[in-house]
Structures are given as C-alpha cells and as structure tokens.
Design an enzyme around this catalytic site. Structure first.
Site, mmCIF file in Angstrom:
data_model
loop_
_atom_site.group_PDB
_atom_site.id
_atom_site.type_symbol
_atom_site.label_atom_id
_atom_site.label_comp_id
_atom_site.label_asym_id
_atom_site.label_seq_id
_atom_site.Cartn_x
_atom_site.Cartn_y
_atom_site.Cartn_z
ATOM 1 N N SER A 31 88.778 -32.866 112.212
ATOM 2 C CA SER A 31 89.928 -32.935 111.313
ATOM 3 C C SER A 31 89.529 -32.536 109.907
ATOM 4 C CB SER A 31 90.472 -34.364 111.307
ATOM 5 O OG SER A 31 89.483 -35.248 110.803
ATOM 6 N N HIS A 71 76.363 -72.784 114.551
ATOM 7 C CA HIS A 71 76.700 -73.331 113.241
ATOM 8 C C HIS A 71 75.500 -73.220 112.313
ATOM 9 C CE1 HIS A 71 78.428 -75.926 110.215
ATOM 10 N NE2 HIS A 71 77.280 -76.603 110.193
ATOM 11 N N CYS A 128 81.773 -37.397 110.070
ATOM 12 C CA CYS A 128 81.235 -38.764 110.022
ATOM 13 C C CYS A 128 79.887 -38.826 109.301
ATOM 14 C CB CYS A 128 81.122 -39.305 111.437
ATOM 15 S SG CYS A 128 80.245 -40.848 111.564
ATOM 16 N N GLU A 160 88.381 -47.690 100.232
ATOM 17 C CA GLU A 160 86.907 -47.741 100.216
ATOM 18 C C GLU A 160 86.354 -46.952 99.024
ATOM 19 O OE1 GLU A 160 86.044 -48.255 105.030
ATOM 20 O OE2 GLU A 160 85.356 -46.456 104.024
ATOM 21 N N GLY A 184 90.939 -44.304 101.010
ATOM 22 C CA GLY A 184 91.247 -44.429 99.581
ATOM 23 C C GLY A 184 90.775 -45.760 99.019
ATOM 24 N N GLY A 198 95.438 -45.862 102.226
ATOM 25 C CA GLY A 198 94.798 -46.053 103.529
ATOM 26 C C GLY A 198 93.358 -46.520 103.331
HETATM 27 C C1 LIG Z 1 85.493 -40.445 103.817
HETATM 28 C C2 LIG Z 1 85.604 -40.780 105.275
HETATM 29 C C3 LIG Z 1 85.136 -41.988 105.736
HETATM 30 C C4 LIG Z 1 85.225 -42.305 107.070
HETATM 31 N N1 LIG Z 1 84.745 -43.523 107.493
HETATM 32 C C5 LIG Z 1 84.826 -43.864 108.782
HETATM 33 C C6 LIG Z 1 84.300 -45.100 109.231
HETATM 34 O O1 LIG Z 1 83.763 -45.880 108.453
HETATM 35 N N2 LIG Z 1 84.390 -45.397 110.546
HETATM 36 C C7 LIG Z 1 84.992 -44.537 111.437
HETATM 37 O O2 LIG Z 1 85.051 -44.870 112.631
HETATM 38 N N3 LIG Z 1 85.487 -43.351 111.050
HETATM 39 C C8 LIG Z 1 85.404 -42.986 109.743
HETATM 40 N N4 LIG Z 1 85.879 -41.763 109.342
HETATM 41 C C9 LIG Z 1 86.498 -40.888 110.366
HETATM 42 C C10 LIG Z 1 85.421 -40.140 111.165
HETATM 43 O O3 LIG Z 1 84.600 -39.430 110.279
HETATM 44 C C11 LIG Z 1 86.082 -39.199 112.166
HETATM 45 O O4 LIG Z 1 86.951 -39.926 112.990
HETATM 46 C C12 LIG Z 1 85.040 -38.513 113.044
HETATM 47 O O5 LIG Z 1 84.151 -37.779 112.260
HETATM 48 C C13 LIG Z 1 85.719 -37.592 114.063
HETATM 49 O O6 LIG Z 1 84.737 -36.969 114.839
HETATM 50 P P1 LIG Z 1 84.977 -35.540 115.517
HETATM 51 O O7 LIG Z 1 83.689 -35.202 116.160
HETATM 52 O O8 LIG Z 1 86.217 -35.575 116.305
HETATM 53 O O9 LIG Z 1 85.264 -34.557 114.303
HETATM 54 P P2 LIG Z 1 84.353 -34.139 113.059
HETATM 55 O O10 LIG Z 1 83.414 -35.223 112.704
HETATM 56 O O11 LIG Z 1 85.296 -33.669 112.023
HETATM 57 O O12 LIG Z 1 83.471 -32.943 113.599
HETATM 58 C C14 LIG Z 1 84.001 -31.718 113.949
HETATM 59 C C15 LIG Z 1 82.950 -30.658 113.714
HETATM 60 O O13 LIG Z 1 83.406 -29.436 114.273
HETATM 61 C C16 LIG Z 1 82.964 -28.378 113.460
HETATM 62 N N5 LIG Z 1 83.810 -27.217 113.735
HETATM 63 C C17 LIG Z 1 85.133 -27.078 113.526
HETATM 64 N N6 LIG Z 1 85.569 -25.890 113.956
HETATM 65 C C18 LIG Z 1 84.487 -25.241 114.456
HETATM 66 C C19 LIG Z 1 84.293 -23.978 115.059
HETATM 67 N N7 LIG Z 1 85.306 -23.136 115.263
HETATM 68 N N8 LIG Z 1 83.045 -23.630 115.435
HETATM 69 C C20 LIG Z 1 81.995 -24.485 115.251
HETATM 70 N N9 LIG Z 1 82.128 -25.689 114.694
HETATM 71 C C21 LIG Z 1 83.360 -26.075 114.316
HETATM 72 C C22 LIG Z 1 83.101 -28.922 112.051
HETATM 73 O O14 LIG Z 1 82.246 -28.222 111.163
HETATM 74 C C23 LIG Z 1 82.677 -30.374 112.243
HETATM 75 O O15 LIG Z 1 81.319 -30.561 111.938
HETATM 76 C C24 LIG Z 1 85.800 -41.402 107.998
HETATM 77 C C25 LIG Z 1 86.269 -40.157 107.549
HETATM 78 C C26 LIG Z 1 86.180 -39.855 106.208
HETATM 79 C C27 LIG Z 1 86.684 -38.517 105.743
#
Ligand SMILES: Cc1cc2nc3c(=O)[nH]c(=O)nc-3n(C[C@H](O)[C@H](O)[C@H](O)COP(=O)(O)OP(=O)(O)OC[C@H]3O[C@@H](n4cnc5c(N)ncnc54)[C@H](O)[C@@H]3O)c2cc1C
Length: 469
Positions: A148, A448, A44, A190, A188, A185
């Site tokens: 992810s 309004h 994020c 954005e 893409g 989606g």
């Molecule tokens: C281009 C783009 C635009 C987006 N825009 C939006 C938006 O506008 N609004 C919205 O709600 N969502 C948006 N998203 C989706 C959003 O980014 C994700 O839903 C969110 O980041 C998920 O959070 P998370 O903490 O589950 O995973 P992540 O943010 O993916 O964080 C997981 C972290 O775990 C770390 N990790 C993985 N394995 C290990 C390990 N073994 N040891 C230590 N660290 C590890 C990774 O390095 C990563 O930093 C967007 C995504 C993308 C790709």
C-alpha cells in the site's frame, strides 16, 4: 536475457511477500521474490512499524527521563536531546532488520530479484532490474504482494519537507514547533506522540467527530482525554480543504465537516495521515485482467486466489486491516495452500495496537458492532488505577474492557488502554482463538503482581465478581 522457471514468483518483498517466500521454500516450493525498493521488508521494516516504534521507544525514554524520574527518587541533571543520534539509531535498527531478512532468504534458498516486477502474461513476470536490463521469469503461480501507499487528499501537495506523509515524519529535523496531523488514526497519533514528546505542539485535525475510527467508542473517548492531558489538541469534525507551504511554514485551511465555517491554522509541518490505499501501479494487472474492488484492492477468494487462475494476492493490497501481522499470516496461509495444506487465517482475532503511551490494544468486536448486529452481550471493566503493578510503576491510566456473549459467555472482544496493552492483548487473542468464555479467563491463574491481573478482573467483572474494585 536470462530465463528462469519457478513454482512461485512473488512480486513485493514486504512482510506479506517475504514471509510467504520463506514459508513456501520451507515447503519445497521453488520461489523467487521480486522487490523494487532495494531493500526487503517493505513498508513495515523500512518506513512503517519498525522505524516508528524505534522513535516511539527513544522519545518515550527522553520524556520519561526528563519529566517522570523525580517521582521515583531518581535525579538526573539537564536532559538534552541529540535528534541526529536518535534518528541515526532508528536508521540502524531498520538496516539491521532488513539485512536480517536477506539472510533468511539465503538460508531458505529464496531467490531475491532486485527490480520492478510486471505481470507480462499467464505465468510470466518481467522484471526491470535495479542494475539495468530485464529478466523474464516463468512461474506456475504468481503472488501479488505489492502492499500500500499513503492516501492523498485533494488540495494537499506532499513535498516530504513541510507537508509530509508518515515517511517524512520519520525523519524530521529540527523538531517542528507546531505539527499538524491530518487524520486521527493510529499512525497519526503515534507520530504525533513522537514529536510531542520531543517538544512539538501537536494539533490533530480529523473529519469525523471521534478519534481512532473503527475502535470501541468508549475506549476512543477515554484515550482522547488521556492524549489531551498530555498536550494534544484536537480539531474534530473539520474537513481540510487545502494547505499552502511557504518558506517558514504551512497554512492549513479547513471548514466544518457539516460544510459550515471556514478556519485556518499555521504550522511548521503538516503530516498527512488519512489512511493508506492498495498499490498496484505498473503491475500489468490489465494484461491478464486481474479484478479489483471499488477501493482499488485486488479481489480474492478465501484462498487468496484472484479471478485469474494461477495468480494470488496477499497483504495490504487485498481487503482487510492493513496490518503487518495480518499480511504475515496471509503469506503463511497462501504458501501452505499452494503446498496442498490447509492454510487458514482467522480474521476474527486480528489484534490492533496503538503504540502510544499508554498503549491501546483491541481484538474482536466493539460494542457498536455488536449493537448493530443485534447480538446480546455483557461487559466487564476494570480500571488500571486499581491494579497493584500499575501503582508500583506509577503508570495508572487506562482500563480493560471485556465483552462476552450474554447467553454463552463466549469472549467476543477485548479492548485495553494501559502501558503494555499491546502485550496484554495476546491473552485475549489466545482465549478467543480457543473460543474461551469470560469465565475461562477469570478462572485462569494470573501471576501477582502483573498488569494482566487487570484482564482477569475485567473477566470477573463480566459476571459482577471483580475483587479489587
Ligand atoms: C508509519 C507506519 C506505521 C505502521 N505501524 C504498524 C504497526 O505498528 N503494526 C502493524 O501491524 N502494521 C503497521 N503498519 C502497517 C504495515 O506496515 C503494513 O500493513 C505492512 O507493511 C503490509 O505489508 P505488505 O507486505 O502487504 O506490503 P508492504 O510492506 O507495503 O510491501 C510491499 C512491497 O512491494 C514492493 N513493490 C510494490 N510494487 C512492486 C513491483 N511492481 N515490483 C517489485 N516490488 C514491488 C514495495 O516496494 C514494497 O516493498 C504501519 C504502516 C505505516 C505506514
């Protein structure tokens, strides 16, 4: 080798993990968060929501200044693009926000451990430290929040230069002459918007016969027309079969989804954007036999518990919409559950926003879902062009569509295309959270002139009582 004992060790410092860590610490749970990226905030903050929105904002200002100020009587000279400065600003926004999360960790006494975490056994996490060496952590509970990654597509080899994922698309320089986006989606559309505004011709190739799969069909169709007017080209119902990158560009080959005619397209850059998949590589899930579903996501119950006692999972790595606010709420709920409280996430009211211009925002059920479930419903619609504030702004594209239960009038869904739809939608989110009826929304005061008056009018329209159409 240091040995440290915690109540909770979280693997992954993205929105799910860092929010869970902060909330857990607030509740007196001794917490460590392991992150391998070198920076907190995950997808994020680093390569997702934040850098994409920074570029959407900058590119919108550029296009607005170049093409839409004259109508307001504002004259500007030659408008020029300093792409390096625009990209630099985006990087600075990211850096400041990730540092902000580090500050919040210090403030809340969360231990931030930089390195790659692996589950080494029940209650044991081994960290391959960023600076070299290992650290062994023991914990009463382990939370997997590893997020992810971009999904691959057979026949496409990403080099992050000519064939890029959303990460590469955040740093293109120069502006590509022709950008092909594979996948219609929200990410893409954005990223396509950013580069179209900065001068690219943008073609979107999509396997399905529609854009924004999962969103209300009428809204998606109407939005596609708006994007086409802006210059987007769509090749729907096409299956990409390969991409060949050369010194000067990429040749993309495809066939019709039905398996028919072959076609090819030349591009300067191809953006692969066909969705995201759970990331669990190198996590050691097999050591303790954590179960995954058929899509590689970690299986959990409603309290985020996996099949292994003491191991939990939240965020993109489990089922549900891959959205930052969904991940955050799961982080908070899990921390509260571990503290003995009643943490809970209401998945019926997760909003989804496409931050293009106009924006698309949605919450609750679509017409297609209600039809499939056999639920009788009523629809109220109001066009943004009939909203006085939109007229003042000269920004009149879109509509508000409200769906209510035919018998009880309870709000079941709200779908909006409008400037600021991402802000407007929260009125419907709150109304649904409190189980309001369309009439409740229609009878509530709306100042309004505001864009939210269009939500009120759509709610009135559910009962055939809209005033301004
Ligand atoms: C281009 C783009 C635009 C987006 N825009 C939006 C938006 O506008 N609004 C919205 O709600 N969502 C948006 N998203 C989706 C959003 O980014 C994700 O839903 C969110 O980041 C998920 O959070 P998370 O903490 O589950 O995973 P992540 O943010 O993916 O964080 C997981 C972290 O775990 C770390 N990790 C993985 N394995 C290990 C390990 N073994 N040891 C230590 N660290 C590890 C990774 O390095 C990563 O930093 C967007 C995504 C993308 C790709």
């Amino acid at each position: 080798m240091a040995d440290t004992t915690y109540d909770l060790v979280i693997i992954g410092g993205g929105v799910a993990g860092y929010v869970a860590a902060i909330r857990a610490s607030q509740l007196g749970i001794k917490t460590a968060c392991v992150e391998m990226r070198g920076r907190l905030g995950g997808t994020c903050l680093n390569v997702g929501c934040i850098p994409s929105k920074a570029l959407l904002q900058s590119s919108e200002i550029y296009e607005e200044t170049k093409s839409h100020l004259a109508v307001h009587g504002v004259g500007v000279g030659n408008v020029s693009l300093d792409l390096a400065a625009m990209l630099g600003r985006k990087d600075k926004v990211v850096e400041d926000l990730t540092k902000g999360v580090e500050f919040l960790f210090r403030k809340n006494k969360v231990d931030y451990i930089k390195g790659r975490g692996r589950i080494a056994g029940h209650g044991r996490v081994e960290v391959a430290l960023e600076g070299g060496g290992n650290q062994s952590l023991t914990a009463k509970s382990i939370c997997i929040a590893t997020g992810s990654e971009s999904s691959p597509l057979p026949g496409i080899t990403v080099d992050e230069k000519r064939i890029v994922t959303s990460t590469g698309a955040l740093s293109l320089n120069p502006v590509p002459g022709h950008l092909i986006v594979i996948g219609a989606g929200y990410i893409g559309l954005e990223m396509g918007s950013v580069w179209r505004r900065l001068g690219s011709k943008v073609t979107v190739v999509e396997y399905l016969d529609r854009i924004l799969p999962g969103m209300d069909g009428e809204i998606a169709k109407s939005f596609q027309r708006i994007l086409q007017k802006q210059g987007f080209e769509f090749r729907l119902g096409m299956k990409v079969t390969g991409a060949e990158a050369g010194a000067n560009g990429v040749k993309l080959s495809m066939v019709t989804a039905a398996g028919g005619d072959a076609a090819s397209l030349d591009a300067d850059v191809v953006l692969l954007c066909v969705g995201r998949r759970a990331f669990t590589e190198g996590l050691g899930l097999e050591t303790v036999s954590v179960a995954k579903d058929e899509r590689g996501r970690i299986k959990t119950d409603r309290h985020f518990a996996t099949n292994v006692p003491g191991i939990y999972a939240i965020g993109d790595v489990i089922a549900g919409p891959m959205l930052a606010h969904k991940s955050e709420e799961e982080g908070i709920a899990l921390a509260e559950i571990l503290a003995g409280q009643a943490g809970h996430v209401n998945y019926e009211t997760v909003p989804g926003v496409v931050y293009t211009h106009p924006e698309v925002a949605t919450v609750g059920k679509t017409e297609e879902e209600l039809k499939a479930a056999g639920v009788a419903y009523k629809v109220g619609k109001f066009p943004i062009t009939a909203n006085s504030r939109a007229r003042c702004a000269g920004d009149t594209e879109g509509l508000v569509k409200i769906i209510a239960d035919a018998k009880t009038d309870r709000l079941l869904g709200c779908h909006i295309i409008s400037a600021d739809a991402g802000t407007m939608i929260h009125e419907a989110v709150m109304a649904m959270e409190f189980q309001a009826s369309a009439e409740d929304v229609a009878r509530a005061f709306h100042a309004h002139p505001t864009l939210n008056e269009a939500v009120k009018e759509a709610a009135l329209a559910v009962d055939g009582r809209a005033i301004h159409i």
